[in-house]
Design an enzyme around this catalytic site. Structure first.
Site, PDB file in Angstrom:
ATOM      1  CE  LYS A  78      30.082 -33.573 -31.535  1.00  0.00           C
ATOM      2  NZ  LYS A  78      29.949 -35.032 -31.720  1.00  0.00           N
ATOM      3  CB  SER A 158      32.374 -36.759 -29.052  1.00  0.00           C
ATOM      4  OG  SER A 158      31.562 -36.814 -30.221  1.00  0.00           O
ATOM      5  CB  SER A 182      29.755 -39.467 -30.530  1.00  0.00           C
ATOM      6  OG  SER A 182      31.045 -39.860 -30.160  1.00  0.00           O
TER       7      SER A 182
END
Length: 491
Positions: A78, A158, A182
């Site tokens: 990420k 997210s 998330s």
């Protein structure tokens, strides 16, 4: 070679150990898959040269019998995790082409254990979002589609890039972060397994901060076992992070397949929302029945302060974000938009560098921390947070081993369908997940079924502090009962 991408981490580890294929072959298969799936926009930076170099080095180690627990396993990272000499932007224009001279603790532990980095994954800007539509690199596309429809769906946020890439077989697992859901919400939207560990279990050092008292790193993987394998490498004490807890990391994989007989599973009545879709209610009942069939005991529990969790979260998180994001000023690194004074430089840089959602949250956060409003909002939200934590503590004190809830109030929705006119509509997606962050507890989302349109739905299990092992045992029961789902390939 494409079948190499459909293996689990556990299967790939066995194949590498048996010399059925090399890490370089495994890495090349995934790099080809990434290239063929650029329409999903899951990867925002591919690092093929570095991946192949890492794979070759690991192959040499494996040949000598020196490979670590993740030797040769290709992962996606990420874009919130600092990666040394590899661009890290938190998917925000304000970080520009920032290239960190250091490595985050979590990723350094993955490389220590032999994992291979395929590239950086898309996420909501500064992890602020529930759909992965706020990234400056554009929205991520969910590899799942409604039956008979070509509508582009969100993968959740997210950590949407992480979930989408794992579901589409572009990487064997991915790092992710969870501030209010998330990890778990995108996992539920993509039929992947997402683990939000106990606060302090994984180091936050080198991860771009959103809300420091809520953020926690964790894995997204294809199976519960794979998530346990990744978690073992990601967890651990870090003296560089004062919120990191100094306690031994258990063998999470050993919890897979352990009996859940006699465990008390709490079913919280407050999670039965008005207007909750019938299929979510049905999924929840099915999940409870599977655990009961495995020998667990179901008990009704009450978490009375749940209804205040979402409003309290949307005070605490933006308050901490407004403080954390003050460092992005155009002076030291990242984007700089000149002005006639230092104040104007700050204003111009932040106005151009931050997206709408980040600006909105920074403004809310600055407001609730301002003189005259601090007591009315921020202080009260922190008091509510303490009451939410107490609710869970009282449940666990009565012998409850874990709590079963839905992971999301619906299946994945279309890009642009929610939050356009009313941001609160988007915030409501976090309704089942924020309590876990507010209380600092571990949570896991496991695929458990599909809705009427063929889209995946997930169940969430919430555990006692530092008892992720119980969640892995229970998650495996749900996974075995529900089976595994893979999206039909269309990209």
């Amino acid at each position: 070679m494409t079948d190499l991408t459909s293996m689990t981490i556990a299967e790939a580890k066995a194949g590498l150990a048996n010399k059925s294929f090399t890490s370089l072959e495994l890495t090349d298969a995934h790099l080809a898959a990434i290239e063929a799936a650029r329409s999903l926009n899951a990867f925002i930076l591919e690092t093929p040269d570095q991946a192949r170099a890492m794979a070759r080095a690991i192959d040499a180690k494996i040949a000598k019998g020196e490979g670590g627990p993740l030797a040769g396993i290709p992962l996606g990272i990420k874009d919130l995790f600092a990666t040394k000499d590899v661009r890290t932007t938190a998917c925000s224009k304000i970080l520009g082409n920032f290239v960190p001279p250091y490595e985050s603790t979590v990723t350094s532990q993955l490389w220590r254990d032999g994992a291979v980095m395929l590239g950086k994954l898309n996420n909501d800007e500064f992890a602020m979002g529930s759909s992965n539509e706020t990234s400056c690199f554009g929205p991520v596309v969910n590899p799942w589609r409604r039956e008979g429809s070509n509508t582009t769906l969100v993968p959740g946020g997210s950590s949407g890039g992480s979930a989408s890439a794992v579901a589409a077989l572009l990487c064997m697992g991915a790092t992710a972060t969870d501030t209010g859901g998330s990890i778990r919400q995108p996992a539920a939207f993509t039929a992947t397994v997402g683990v939000k560990p106990t606060y302090g279990r994984c180091s936050r050092w080198g991860i771009v901060a959103f809300a420091s008292s809520l953020d926690q790193a964790g894995p997204i993987a294809r199976t519960t076992r794979d998530a346990a394998i990744l978690m073992h490498s990601m967890a651990g004490h870090d003296p560089k992070d004062t919120t990191s807890v100094d306690r031994a990391v258990p063998d999470y994989e050993a919890a897979i397949g352990k009996s859940v007989k006699g465990m008390k599973i709490g079913i919280p009545k407050e999670y039965r929302l008005d207007g909750m879709p019938a299929e979510i209610e049905k999924l929840w009942s099915e999940g409870a029945a599977w655990l009961k069939a495995a020998g667990a005991e179901l008990v009704d529990v009450s978490l009375p302060h749940t209804k205040y969790a979402l409003p309290a979260y949307y005070i605490v998180a933006p308050a901490e974000a407004s403080s954390n994001l003050a460092r992005y000023d155009g002076v030291r690194y990242g984007l700089r938009v000149p002005g006639r004074s230092i104040g104007e430089l700050y204003e111009n840089t932040r106005a151009e560098g931050f997206g709408d959602e980040v600006r909105r949250r920074v403004m809310i956060g600055t407001y609730v921390l301002s003189a005259g409003y601090y007591d009315a909002y921020y202080l009260r939200a922190q008091k509510v947070r303490t009451l939410i934590k107490k609710d869970f503590e009282e449940c666990f004190a009565k012998g409850v081993s874990a709590i079963l809830t839905p992971a999301t109030p619906s299946a994945a929705f279309g890009v642009g369908e929610k939050g356009g006119a009313d941001p609160v509509e988007m915030y409501l997606n976090d309704i089942f997940t924020v309590t876990v962050n507010m209380a600092g507890l571990p949570g896991i989302a496991v695929p458990a079924g599909k809705d009427a349109q063929g889209l995946p739905l997930g169940l969430q299990l919430i555990g006692r502090p530092f008892d992720e092992e119980t969640l892995f045992s229970l998650g495996e029961v749900v996974e075995q009962a529900a089976g595994r789902f893979t999206p039909p390939r269309w990209w």
